[in-house]
Design an enzyme around this catalytic site. Structure first.
Site, PDB file in Angstrom:
ATOM      1  N   LYS A  22       2.700  33.657  23.114  1.00  0.00           N
ATOM      2  CA  LYS A  22       2.347  33.795  24.542  1.00  0.00           C
ATOM      3  C   LYS A  22       1.024  34.540  24.704  1.00  0.00           C
ATOM      4  O   LYS A  22       0.131  34.112  25.433  1.00  0.00           O
ATOM      5  CB  LYS A  22       3.440  34.550  25.293  1.00  0.00           C
ATOM      6  CG  LYS A  22       3.039  35.015  26.695  1.00  0.00           C
ATOM      7  CD  LYS A  22       4.141  35.760  27.385  1.00  0.00           C
ATOM      8  CE  LYS A  22       4.243  37.207  27.052  1.00  0.00           C
ATOM      9  NZ  LYS A  22       3.273  38.080  27.718  1.00  0.00           N
ATOM     10  N   ASN A  23       0.884  35.677  24.000  1.00  0.00           N
ATOM     11  CA  ASN A  23      -0.277  36.538  24.208  1.00  0.00           C
ATOM     12  C   ASN A  23      -1.550  36.050  23.539  1.00  0.00           C
ATOM     13  O   ASN A  23      -2.601  36.671  23.681  1.00  0.00           O
ATOM     14  CB  ASN A  23       0.055  37.972  23.785  1.00  0.00           C
ATOM     15  CG  ASN A  23       1.029  38.599  24.762  1.00  0.00           C
ATOM     16  OD1 ASN A  23       1.276  38.049  25.837  1.00  0.00           O
ATOM     17  ND2 ASN A  23       1.608  39.718  24.385  1.00  0.00           N
ATOM     18  N   CYS A 117       3.005  47.802  37.288  1.00  0.00           N
ATOM     19  CA  CYS A 117       4.011  46.977  36.599  1.00  0.00           C
ATOM     20  C   CYS A 117       5.114  47.903  36.132  1.00  0.00           C
ATOM     21  O   CYS A 117       4.924  49.118  36.051  1.00  0.00           O
ATOM     22  CB  CYS A 117       3.288  46.246  35.483  1.00  0.00           C
ATOM     23  SG  CYS A 117       4.165  46.041  33.967  1.00  0.00           S
ATOM     24  N   ARG A 122      -1.154  50.450  34.472  1.00  0.00           N
ATOM     25  CA  ARG A 122      -1.986  49.407  33.830  1.00  0.00           C
ATOM     26  C   ARG A 122      -3.258  49.074  34.611  1.00  0.00           C
ATOM     27  O   ARG A 122      -3.457  47.921  35.023  1.00  0.00           O
ATOM     28  CB  ARG A 122      -1.164  48.161  33.569  1.00  0.00           C
ATOM     29  CG  ARG A 122       0.053  48.440  32.702  1.00  0.00           C
ATOM     30  CD  ARG A 122       0.883  47.230  32.412  1.00  0.00           C
ATOM     31  NE  ARG A 122       0.247  46.332  31.470  1.00  0.00           N
ATOM     32  CZ  ARG A 122       0.809  45.183  31.064  1.00  0.00           C
ATOM     33  NH1 ARG A 122       1.979  44.820  31.558  1.00  0.00           N
ATOM     34  NH2 ARG A 122       0.207  44.404  30.194  1.00  0.00           N
ATOM     35  N   ASP A 308       5.203  46.224  21.877  1.00  0.00           N
ATOM     36  CA  ASP A 308       6.041  45.100  22.315  1.00  0.00           C
ATOM     37  C   ASP A 308       7.270  44.912  21.435  1.00  0.00           C
ATOM     38  O   ASP A 308       8.082  44.025  21.700  1.00  0.00           O
ATOM     39  CB  ASP A 308       5.219  43.805  22.349  1.00  0.00           C
ATOM     40  CG  ASP A 308       4.144  43.835  23.433  1.00  0.00           C
ATOM     41  OD1 ASP A 308       3.278  42.955  23.422  1.00  0.00           O
ATOM     42  OD2 ASP A 308       4.185  44.753  24.272  1.00  0.00           O
ATOM     43  N   ARG A 400       9.916  34.590  30.680  1.00  0.00           N
ATOM     44  CA  ARG A 400       8.464  34.711  30.680  1.00  0.00           C
ATOM     45  C   ARG A 400       7.893  34.656  29.267  1.00  0.00           C
ATOM     46  O   ARG A 400       6.755  34.258  29.065  1.00  0.00           O
ATOM     47  CB  ARG A 400       8.034  36.035  31.316  1.00  0.00           C
ATOM     48  CG  ARG A 400       8.456  36.190  32.767  1.00  0.00           C
ATOM     49  CD  ARG A 400       7.848  37.423  33.343  1.00  0.00           C
ATOM     50  NE  ARG A 400       6.403  37.377  33.154  1.00  0.00           N
ATOM     51  CZ  ARG A 400       5.593  38.303  33.639  1.00  0.00           C
ATOM     52  NH1 ARG A 400       6.102  39.337  34.277  1.00  0.00           N
ATOM     53  NH2 ARG A 400       4.294  38.223  33.450  1.00  0.00           N
TER      54      ARG A 400
HETATM   55  C1  EPZ Z   1      -1.558  43.357  26.254  1.00  0.00           C
HETATM   56  O1  EPZ Z   1      -1.540  43.910  27.571  1.00  0.00           O
HETATM   57  C2  EPZ Z   1      -0.294  42.489  26.141  1.00  0.00           C
HETATM   58  N1  EPZ Z   1      -0.330  41.452  27.149  1.00  0.00           N
HETATM   59  C3  EPZ Z   1       0.943  43.367  26.343  1.00  0.00           C
HETATM   60  O2  EPZ Z   1       2.109  42.564  26.108  1.00  0.00           O
HETATM   61  C4  EPZ Z   1       0.931  44.476  25.309  1.00  0.00           C
HETATM   62  O3  EPZ Z   1       2.000  45.351  25.559  1.00  0.00           O
HETATM   63  C5  EPZ Z   1      -0.391  45.273  25.387  1.00  0.00           C
HETATM   64  O4  EPZ Z   1      -1.516  44.390  25.261  1.00  0.00           O
HETATM   65  C6  EPZ Z   1      -0.500  46.321  24.292  1.00  0.00           C
HETATM   66  O5  EPZ Z   1      -0.365  45.756  23.039  1.00  0.00           O
HETATM   67  C7  EPZ Z   1      -1.068  40.329  26.907  1.00  0.00           C
HETATM   68  O6  EPZ Z   1      -1.727  40.166  25.898  1.00  0.00           O
HETATM   69  C8  EPZ Z   1      -1.048  39.276  27.959  1.00  0.00           C
HETATM   70  P1  EPZ Z   1      -3.886  47.052  27.155  1.00  0.00           P
HETATM   71  P2  EPZ Z   1      -2.842  44.641  28.176  1.00  0.00           P
HETATM   72  O7  EPZ Z   1      -5.030  46.806  28.067  1.00  0.00           O
HETATM   73  O8  EPZ Z   1      -4.066  44.029  27.603  1.00  0.00           O
HETATM   74  C9  EPZ Z   1      -4.538  51.235  29.408  1.00  0.00           C
HETATM   75  C10 EPZ Z   1       4.242  41.650  26.517  1.00  0.00           C
HETATM   76  O9  EPZ Z   1       5.341  42.213  26.464  1.00  0.00           O
HETATM   77  N2  EPZ Z   1      -5.710  50.622  30.065  1.00  0.00           N
HETATM   78  O10 EPZ Z   1      -4.129  46.923  25.699  1.00  0.00           O
HETATM   79  O11 EPZ Z   1      -2.677  44.676  29.638  1.00  0.00           O
HETATM   80  C11 EPZ Z   1      -3.213  50.577  29.798  1.00  0.00           C
HETATM   81  O12 EPZ Z   1      -2.724  51.069  31.005  1.00  0.00           O
HETATM   82  C12 EPZ Z   1       3.052  42.374  27.175  1.00  0.00           C
HETATM   83  O13 EPZ Z   1       4.021  40.525  26.071  1.00  0.00           O
HETATM   84  C13 EPZ Z   1      -6.428  51.352  31.000  1.00  0.00           C
HETATM   85  O14 EPZ Z   1      -6.091  52.509  31.286  1.00  0.00           O
HETATM   86  O15 EPZ Z   1      -2.668  46.109  27.571  1.00  0.00           O
HETATM   87  C14 EPZ Z   1      -2.337  50.919  28.603  1.00  0.00           C
HETATM   88  O16 EPZ Z   1      -1.809  52.192  28.762  1.00  0.00           O
HETATM   89  C15 EPZ Z   1       3.456  43.611  27.896  1.00  0.00           C
HETATM   90  N3  EPZ Z   1      -7.510  50.781  31.572  1.00  0.00           N
HETATM   91  C16 EPZ Z   1      -3.321  50.865  27.435  1.00  0.00           C
HETATM   92  O17 EPZ Z   1      -4.625  51.017  27.999  1.00  0.00           O
HETATM   93  C17 EPZ Z   1      -7.914  49.495  31.294  1.00  0.00           C
HETATM   94  O18 EPZ Z   1      -8.894  49.012  31.854  1.00  0.00           O
HETATM   95  C18 EPZ Z   1      -3.298  49.567  26.628  1.00  0.00           C
HETATM   96  O19 EPZ Z   1      -3.275  48.481  27.506  1.00  0.00           O
HETATM   97  C19 EPZ Z   1      -7.173  48.760  30.349  1.00  0.00           C
HETATM   98  C20 EPZ Z   1      -6.077  49.346  29.744  1.00  0.00           C
END
Ligand code: EPZ
Length: 420
Positions: A22-23, A117, A122, A308, A400
């Site tokens: 998916k990701n 979320c 996020r 995850d 999902r």
């Molecule tokens: C990706 O989400 C995945 N989703 C998530 O999988 C996964 O949990 C996550 O990466 C971490 O591995 C997809 O790929 C579609 P991040 P993403 O930006 O990119 C903070 C699942 O279960 N952050 O790496 O949204 C954020 O809040 C899903 O399949 C900021 O603060 O995660 C988090 O604490 C859930 N500001 C951390 O960084 C930003 O601009 C990492 O988030 C961006 C992120």
């Protein structure tokens, strides 16, 4: 709303095939916006989030042809509406991944700001900061990110250092940079295998990218991208989920169409818990021990233990011998499944971002509620172990990210039924 009814107590046994990731599929579908030629994708998982993304792209003018087993062909020659509306974005945060490619190819984009979320606030300020560094004018108005590439020539390459490792942030900036003038360097980039799969797809479309999979990615912008054919990588989180289900139920399973190389941290922990694993090039076999040993984990960006897989491993520890500490360092609210596992008889104590899990002899079936995608997977694992019946409500979360889950579990001998 559909529910899942699980009759627990059967050790999983047999063989199933793992689906596409998916990701990886979500950002790669958005990569179709970067060229006016067809992008043929195979091994695309048939999931709710994928259908949402396809609908989002279609309403922008992208043509989608479904070839069944031979995948999907996307063509954004007719792209005419660079808009991601709130109604779609609110159901799937990954919609933010249209921002970079739209800006790069179309020079402007209007994308609803994803709200909060279940697992955390996020925010997406790193995505915006990076695009601004490439010369885009980006501001938020009425809940929408309004972005425009200044000047005729579009975006310009830049050196971007993200404050934290962000997966979709890295993917968005990489897609914006492939058509920008000059070189872009992304420092502190995410190293997840899904980022590498996206980079491989972009390179097959003519992009120039070096260093994907490392913390520094270099992208040399090109004039235009062409069409290509790409097979989506195997889903490492789906793989890890089934391995945990087999471990927790005392089972013996073989997973095909997968890649152990992307799951080192999870496989290490399964070894530590006493499982026997046979690793082949595209298959993994797991034999569970008579009783698992509790194993502590700490989530962190790849290649460390993936957030995850945290919930699924919590379910495994619920029936293991001894106690273990689970530390969640990525998301501030990702223990929602713990209270539901306690309803099944688990012994879990939460203290901020630490969960102390003490294994119990058995779990008892009950009605529980899914709160997010991976939380629902942990409840499925616990339900497969628990004595008697477990009913999981709100399984739209599960749909999902897991393709045909009750069918696959049925192939492994589980007694699982969807209640419509
Ligand atoms: C990706 O989400 C995945 N989703 C998530 O999988 C996964 O949990 C996550 O990466 C971490 O591995 C997809 O790929 C579609 P991040 P993403 O930006 O990119 C903070 C699942 O279960 N952050 O790496 O949204 C954020 O809040 C899903 O399949 C900021 O603060 O995660 C988090 O604490 C859930 N500001 C951390 O960084 C930003 O601009 C990492 O988030 C961006 C992120």
């Amino acid at each position: 709303m559909d529910k899942l009814l699980i009759e627990g107590g059967t050790p999983l046994a047999g063989e199933i095939a793992i689906s596409g990731a998916k990701n990886a599929a979500l950002p790669i579908l958005c990569a179709s916006l970067l060229s006016s030629e067809p992008l043929h994708l195979t091994n695309v998982p048939r999931l709710k989030d994928i259908s949402t993304m396809l609908r989002l792209l279609e309403q922008m003018g992208v043509a989608v042809e479904d070839l069944g087993a031979d995948g999907l062909v996307l063509n954004s020659r007719g792209l005419n509406n660079p808009l991601a509306p709130y109604d779609m974005v609110k159901t799937m945060r990954a919609s933010i991944l249209v921002l970079g490619p739209l800006l790069a190819r179309h020079g402007e984009a209007r994308v609803s700001l994803p709200g909060g979320c279940a697992i955390g606030a996020r925010p997406v300020e790193q995505h915006i900061k990076g695009l601004q560094a490439m010369g885009a004018e980006v501001f938020v108005e009425h809940g929408y990110i309004q972005a425009r590439a200044r000047g005729k020539g579009g975006l310009t390459g830049a050196r971007i250092v993200t404050d934290m490792v962000t997966v979709t942030g890295t993917e968005n900036l990489m897609m914006a940079a492939v058509l920008a003038k000059g070189e872009t360097i992304i420092e502190n980039a995410a190293r997840e295998p899904e980022v590498v799969d996206l980079a491989n797809c972009l390179v097959s479309m003519g992009a120039q990218i070096a260093g994907a999979g490392t913390a520094r990615i270099r992208i040399q912008g090109v004039e235009r991208l062409h069409g290509a054919r790409h097979a989506i990588m195997a889903d490492r989180i789906e793989t890890g989920t089934y391995l945990c289900a087999a471990a927790a139920t005392g089972g013996n399973i073989r997973l095909t169409n997968t890649a152990a190389a992307n799951l080192d941290a999870v496989i290490d922990k399964l070894f530590d818990s006493g499982c026997e694993l046979l690793i082949e090039r595209t298959a993994i076999t797991l034999q569970a021990p008579p009783r698992l040993k509790a194993v502590s984990i700490r989530t962190s960006p790849y290649p460390a233990f993936p957030t995850d897989m945290q919930a699924q491993f919590m379910a495994v520890n619920c029936v293991a011998e001894g106690s273990a500490v689970i530390r969640e360092t990525i998301f501030e609210n990702r223990f929602m499944h713990a209270v539901e596992l306690i309803r099944l008889g688990a012994d879990i104590k939460i203290d901020a971002s630490n969960a102390m899990v003490t294994g119990v002899d058995h779990l008892d079936g009950a009605t529980v509620m899914a709160t997010d995608l991976r939380a629902s997977a942990s409840l499925v694992i616990a339900g497969l172990v628990a004595q008697g019946e477990t009913v999981i409500e709100r399984i739209y979360h599960l749909d999902r990210g897991y393709e045909r889950i009750e069918e696959k579990l049925g192939q492994l001998g589980a007694r699982v039924k969807r209640i419509r």
